[in-house]
Design an enzyme around this catalytic site. Structure first.
Site, PDB file in Angstrom:
ATOM      1  N   ASN A 277       0.843  -1.190   0.000  1.00  0.00           N
ATOM      2  CA  ASN A 277       0.000   0.000   0.000  1.00  0.00           C
ATOM      3  C   ASN A 277       0.884   1.248   0.000  1.00  0.00           C
ATOM      4  OD1 ASN A 277      -1.369   2.291   1.639  1.00  0.00           O
ATOM      5  ND2 ASN A 277      -3.081   0.998   1.000  1.00  0.00           N
ATOM      6  N   ALA A 278       0.677   2.149  -0.956  1.00  0.00           N
ATOM      7  CA  ALA A 278       1.542   3.317  -1.104  1.00  0.00           C
ATOM      8  C   ALA A 278       1.480   4.241   0.105  1.00  0.00           C
ATOM      9  CB  ALA A 278       1.163   4.081  -2.372  1.00  0.00           C
ATOM     10  N   ASP A 298       1.276   9.023  -8.226  1.00  0.00           N
ATOM     11  CA  ASP A 298       0.266   8.970  -9.295  1.00  0.00           C
ATOM     12  C   ASP A 298      -0.884   8.066  -8.866  1.00  0.00           C
ATOM     13  OD1 ASP A 298      -1.054   9.221 -11.709  1.00  0.00           O
ATOM     14  OD2 ASP A 298       0.134   7.670 -12.705  1.00  0.00           O
ATOM     15  N   CYS A 338      -5.887  12.483 -11.377  1.00  0.00           N
ATOM     16  CA  CYS A 338      -6.791  12.244 -12.509  1.00  0.00           C
ATOM     17  C   CYS A 338      -8.237  12.466 -12.086  1.00  0.00           C
ATOM     18  CB  CYS A 338      -6.604  10.836 -13.070  1.00  0.00           C
ATOM     19  SG  CYS A 338      -6.947   9.514 -11.896  1.00  0.00           S
TER      20      CYS A 338
END
Length: 395
Positions: A277-278, A298, A338
């Site tokens: 998990n980032a 990102d 995004c």
């Protein structure tokens, strides 16, 4: 022979003004009289309260977004049929002529190509098609056949499993519209070769809107690199050209394996992929004092709807705060969003707030977005959804 007139939708004065100014959508709240039709995705004539023509549009039976404008010409001036739509497809393909050397790119970008709700990506000989409007949904079999004829594609895959279809009242599905067998293809990002499974991977297969940003990050990166939310390793492999080492972090096990395979396929022995998990990884690194020279953040879209924007901004702030703490002086942060509901101005304000909280003075080197194959339609800010900021940490 007299041409039969399409059903008529009468819209409010406010709605008519918006459509005439270039906005291609009209919500059901601005619909004074719905067209008398039960046909799904019907083409209807649009008039203002006085009956003056506004144009022609796709009409959705269930979506809150009732009308998607196709042309400002009335039915007596222009017929909206298969020949009309084929011409629009041909124009969309012709606009990508400057990118003809690419084997991975977006061929149709919805409203920005005047094909509302239709998105088509090319990966080598395979096309991935997505419809986010009722009008295009009912025509996708024809669209697939036409695109195969126009492009020579061997496969056309329907990737209608996006959450946006829930808003439109459309069911989700993934299927092969043209071709037989597996739909695995290869494509390039710069000098790097990637493989995609158009029936099994996320979105339409990959994130082609980031290709130019991947390449640019590879030009500016150096030292030790960290790529968070790596997916198939687009940023990681680009960074590996100029970085001594790159750690790619991806939570999805399948995507992690694909990133490892892509690194091996391209001989990028300096890339390591961690399935994690980032958020957890960033927290661990920022608290332990681990530092990098280049960090890429990102994440997937964190704000699908406007009501979730405040929560998304807190998540973006935490990610960027910890990423900035993990950078050495003169290090490069590439940070992206995004989320279409998050404006470019609000995203920049968040980045600068995170930098202030991290007590790191920064330079904004570049404000970037999607590539030339993902154009923005003037008057529809939702088509400018991707933000990518390249930031240098000074101290």
């Amino acid at each position: 022979m007299v041409r039969p007139s399409p059903p008529t939708a009468r819209v409010s004065l406010k709605g008519a003004k918006a459509l005439r100014r270039g906005h291609p959508w009209l919500y059901r709240t601005e619909l004074l009289e719905p067209p008398q039709t039960q046909e799904r995705g019907a083409v209807v004539s649009v008039v203002d309260p006085q009956g003056n023509p506004v144009g022609q549009a796709f009409y959705a039976q269930r979506s809150p977004l009732a009308l998607r404008l196709l042309t400002r010409k009335g039915p007596s001036e222009e017929k909206v049929d298969e020949a009309f739509l084929r011409h629009r497809l041909e124009l969309s393909l012709a606009r990508r002529a400057l990118l003809r050397q690419r084997d991975g790119l977006r061929l149709v970008h919805g409203e920005a190509d005047l094909l509302p709700g239709l998105f088509v990506d090319r990966y080598g000989a395979g096309l991935s098609l997505q419809t986010l409007s009722e009008g295009m949904d009912v025509r996708k079999e024809w669209v697939a056949r036409t695109l195969a004829e126009l492009t020579g594609a061997t496969h056309v895959v329907c990737r209608d499993d996006a959450s946006g279809r829930d808003f439109e009242g459309l069911s989700r599905e993934v299927k092969l519209l043209h071709g037989e067998g597996e739909a695995r293809f290869s494509y390039h990002e710069g000098e790097n070769l990637f493989e995609v499974d158009l029936l099994g991977d996320m979105k339409t297969g990959a994130f082609l809107d980031q290709v130019d940003n991947h390449v640019r990050a590879g030009e500016l990166a150096r030292g030790e690199g960290l790529d968070l939310f790596s997916y198939h390793g687009g940023f990681a492999l680009a960074l590996s050209r100029t970085c001594d080492s790159v750690l790619a972090v991806e939570q999805d096990p399948k995507a992690s394996e694909r990133a490892r395979a892509n690194a091996a396929r391209n001989g990028r022995t300096n890339v390591t992929v961690e399935n994690a998990n980032a958020f957890d990884v960033l927290r661990r690194f920022s608290e332990s004092g681990r530092r990098f020279d280049t960090v890429v953040v990102d994440p997937p879209g964190l704000a699908k709807r406007r009501e979730g924007l405040a929560t998304a901004l807190r998540a973006y702030h935490e990610l960027n705060l910890r990423a900035l703490k993990c950078l050495r002086p003169e290090g490069l942060l590439v940070t992206c969003s995004c989320s279409g509901k998050l404006t470019r101005e609000a995203f920049e304000e968040m980045v600068l707030s995170a930098a202030a909280d991290a007590k790191r003075p920064v330079q904004i080197l570049e404000r970037r977005g999607a590539g030339l194959d993902h154009p923005v339609l003037g008057g529809l800010p939702e088509t400018e959804y991707l933000k990518a900021f390249f930031v240098r940490v000074l101290l």
